[in-house]
Design an enzyme around this catalytic site. Structure first.
Site, short mmCIF file in Angstrom:
data_model
loop_
_atom_site.label_atom_id
_atom_site.label_comp_id
_atom_site.label_asym_id
_atom_site.label_seq_id
_atom_site.Cartn_x
_atom_site.Cartn_y
_atom_site.Cartn_z
N ASP A 5 -19.60 -19.40 -12.71
CA ASP A 5 -19.53 -19.71 -11.28
C ASP A 5 -20.59 -18.92 -10.51
OD1 ASP A 5 -18.61 -20.99 -9.03
OD2 ASP A 5 -17.06 -19.50 -8.62
N THR B 194 -12.95 -14.20 1.32
CA THR B 194 -11.69 -14.86 0.99
C THR B 194 -11.98 -15.94 -0.03
OG1 THR B 194 -10.81 -14.46 3.19
CG2 THR B 194 -9.74 -16.17 1.89
#
EC number: 2.7.11.10
Length: 756
Positions: A145, A23
């Site tokens: 990232d 998630t």
């Protein structure tokens, strides 16, 4: 498709929805399973609340993902027909290959990785991620990232494969997102991203360096538990070469340019990767990734050099120290030995290098002969092919091995075991204590391997010695049989010669030669030497059997294994405490286990080195016996040649005697051979001429006798002719032989006449 925490099972044709894989800030990733084909895919969908700009970038990410093809970048898949209709919004779904190994964060969180991954696992990860980043940068893509949560693991045919996911195209870094992000994830972001400045590919260098540091040590390099604002203001004070900013147990912040211990790297890799991390973790983006040799953005080539190193690991059994040497493909073993001498002081001629199976390194082969591909084992073993170094000048080995120095925080709790520490401090230092006990066990196992390698080498030498012993014993028996035959033969010759000397042939020179032969063979045989060597070898065999039967000579577990398991259990219980129970505590129980482990280590090392000394003594005896056995075997070979030579000489003499005997029977012979002597043989016609003078005066019976004598005379003449023909043929066949050592025929006649 429901995005609630509790997923309701849905189907789409043969596809069935399974568990949620992850998630993120923009949606969820769900695993789907095809019930007909068994295929599995990961479906990612973004939330409706995305801004228009992020919605646009999300669509762009899907397009880019579909055109990327690289083994270390997760591949896009076609969305199954009809599945898009299940999405709660109009944003397209992203279908990706499913990697069963989970993400790197899950892997790093395993207890055994609390102080970093194993060496082999580190090298494969660095290789895979560097390859993926190179590919992305060549395609003008910056990830921005990179972190453990965005790297997934897939089991390949030979090893784990690392793949980058979540390329981050839909991420918009504004002040709001920075403030709401999880504290830890921000530390993988380059400083210029946090400062919202312009950036280049070097932002991925910072993330890669941070990720690599964590995989090596088990924790992030810069104040991992600090809040973003304080973190940024403190870390920016570091120098360009600092790769660690840490807080000790007293709360003091320290800066360091060295790779901290504990970690699982060998000394060479630790030194090289330390310098490489200094390139990757520079604060200023323009300098980051610049290598002194390869220039700007040369960090990947510098990493290639590290990953391509061929390393030989030498465990010095005298000191228990591991020496690691980078070697080239064509470096000779002699060159490596010269380097070993510089580091250990053991002269090249006294160095013995053994592999685990007890095989010595082959001098004519290169130094790389003992290297295998360490990247394939993923660090699940000791990660290195050890070569064990022994000093052949030593007869006994003394225990000089001490446990490795403890990390600073572990030394602190050893001095103050009752000191209360915060939970995050306990978690780190207890992990290091457990790692220290693991290290003691592994060091002990390596020393045990070295002792067993010496034992295997002894058994190989003993096997060779046993074969030589059997060969020596067999040769001794064969030689004894030949000697017995020769002695018996020469004895019979001497006896028969003695019997015929009164009426036959005599030769002092021949008799002397036979006597000398009899004396010569008495010096042959080596029975006493063989017996003595066999006794010594049997005694050595008994010692070796005792060594093998000894419990010390067998690989065994014991206290260290038990203590390591107890420490692991303590550490596991600490980490699994509920959040509301994560309070301060002391380290008395962990310290007790560590002290017991150190005592057990020292005791085991003494046992190992007692066994090693006995092994070395036995090997020394075996090495001393080998040349002695070879010498006796060589002497027996010479003895056998001597016996054969004497036998040939004896045979020649017998044939020469036959020649002489044949030469004496050339005239007519009367009477039996037993009644003849040399003087009678010299006048073969004398007997036949005497009866003819009185033949007319003899009566009738006497006339018949005279006829018989005449007939005998004729037969003797025929015999004499036949013997002469035979002797002539023998003379021709004997002319090639050397008869100079015997008397001439005239000398023989003279001797025979004197004897008569």
């Amino acid at each position: 498709m429901s995005w609630s925490p509790s997923l309701t099972t849905q189907t789409c044709g043969a596809w069935e929805m399974k568990e949620r894989l992850g998630t993120g800030g923009f949606g969820n990733v769900i695993r789907w399973h095809n019930q007909e084909t068994g295929e599995q895919i990961a479906i990612k969908q973004c939330r409706q609340e995305l801004s228009p700009r992020n919605r646009e970038r999300w669509c762009l990410e899907i397009q880019i993902m579909r055109r990327l093809t690289h083994p270390n970048v997760v591949a896009a898949r076609d969305v199954p027909e009809g599945m898009q209709n299940l999405a709660p919004n109009d944003l397209p779904l992203l279908a990706m290959e499913y990697c069963q190994g989970g993400d790197l964060r899950k892997y790093l969180n395993q207890f055994e990785n609390c102080c970093g991954l194993r060496e082999g696992a580190i090298l494969t990860l660095l290789s895979d991620i560097a390859s993926a980043l190179r590919y992305l940068h060549e395609n003008r893509i910056i990830h921005r990232d990179l972190k453990p949560e965005n790297i997934v693991l897939q089991q390949g045919e030979q090893r784990l494969i690392h793949k980058i996911i979540d390329l981050g195209y839909a991420k918009e870094l504004d002040q709001g997102s920075l403030c709401t992000s999880f504290v830890g994830t921000l530390q993988y972001l380059a400083p210029e991203l946090l400062e919202q400045q312009k950036y280049t590919v070097t932002v991925d260098y910072w993330s890669f360096g941070t990720l690599a540091f964590e995989c090596i040590t088990g924790f992030r390099p810069f104040l991992p538990n600090w809040q973003p604002v304080q973190w940024h203001s403190k870390v920016r004070q570091k120098s360009e070469v600092d790769i660690v900013v840490s807080e000790d147990l007293n709360g003091t912040v320290k800066f360091s340019s060295s790779l901290p211990y504990p970690n699982n790297l060998n000394s060479v890799l630790a030194e090289r990767l330390e310098k490489w991390l200094q390139l990757m973790l520079m604060w200023h983006p323009r300098q980051r990734g610049t290598d002194p040799t390869y220039g700007p953005n040369g960090c990947f080539k510098a990493l290639d050099d590290i990953l391509n190193l061929k390393l030989v690991h030498i465990l010095n059994m005298v000191t228990g120290t591991i020496h690691t040497y980078p070697v080239t493909e064509d470096e000779s073993l002699q060159s490596l030995k010269a380097r070993i001498q510089q580091d250990t002081g053991i002269p090249e001629e006294d160095q013995e290098l053994l592999q685990e199976a007890g095989l010595a390194l082959i001098p004519d082969k290169p130094a790389t002969q003992c290297i295998s591909d360490g990247k394939l084992n993923e660090g699940h073993t000791l990660d290195m092919d050890l070569v064990f170094l022994f000093d052949n000048s030593k007869i006994t080995y003394e225990t000089q091995i001490s446990p490795r120095p403890q990390p600073e925080s572990v030394s602190c709790i050893l001095q103050e075991p009752k000191r209360n520490l915060a939970f995050f401090q306990l978690r780190k230092v207890w992990g290091q204590v457990w790692h220290s006990i693991q290290t003691l066990k592994e060091d002990c196992n390596r020393l045990q391997q070295g002792q067993r390698a010496a034992m295997m080498n002894l058994l190989r030498n003993n096997s060779c010695l046993s074969k030589m012993k059997n060969s020596m014993a067999s040769m001794s028996q064969q030689l004894k049989a030949k000697l017995d035959f020769f002695k018996t033969s020469i004895q019979i010759d001497l006896e028969k010669y003695s019997e015929q000397t009164e009426f036959g042939i005599t030769s002092d020179k021949l008799l002397l030669a036979w006597r000398e032969m009899e004396q010569a063979v008495e010096l042959c045989g080596r029975e006493n030497e063989v017996k003595l060597l066999v006794e010594r070898m049997m005694a050595l065999q008994t010692d070796i059997v005792d060594l093998q039967r000894s419990p010390m000579g067998r690989k065994q577990g014991g206290t260290l294994d038990d203590l390591e398991e107890q420490a692991r259990e303590l550490y596991r219980r600490l980490r699994e405490k509920p959040r509301d129970q994560r309070t301060e505590g002391d380290s008395q129980e962990m310290v007790r286990l560590l002290l017991q482990a150190i005592q057990s280590f020292e005791k085991k090392v003494r046992v190992i080195y007692t066994q090693l000394s006995k092994t070395v003594v036995c090997k020394q005896k075996a090495l001393e016996l080998l040349p002695k056995v070879e010498e006796v075997v060589s002497l027996m070979n010479e003895d056998e040649k001597t016996v054969v030579r004497l036998q040939e000489k004896r045979q020649k003499e017998l044939w020469n005697l036959l020649k002489i005997a044949c030469s004496k029977v050339r005239g007519p012979v009367s009477g039996s051979p037993d009644s003849m002597n040399a003087s009678r043989l010299s006048q073969p016609g004398q007997l036949m001429s005497q009866p003819s003078t009185a033949s007319n005066s003899l009566p009738e019976p006497a006339k018949k006798s005279e006829e018989l004598v005449a007939e005998a005379h004729n037969l003797c003449t025929l015999l004499e002719n036949a013997i002469q023909d035979t002797v002539r043929e023998q003379d021709q066949s004997f002319t090639a032989l050397d008869w100079s050592w015997l008397q001439t025929e005239e000398e023989e006649h003279s001797c025979l006449e004197q004897a008569s």
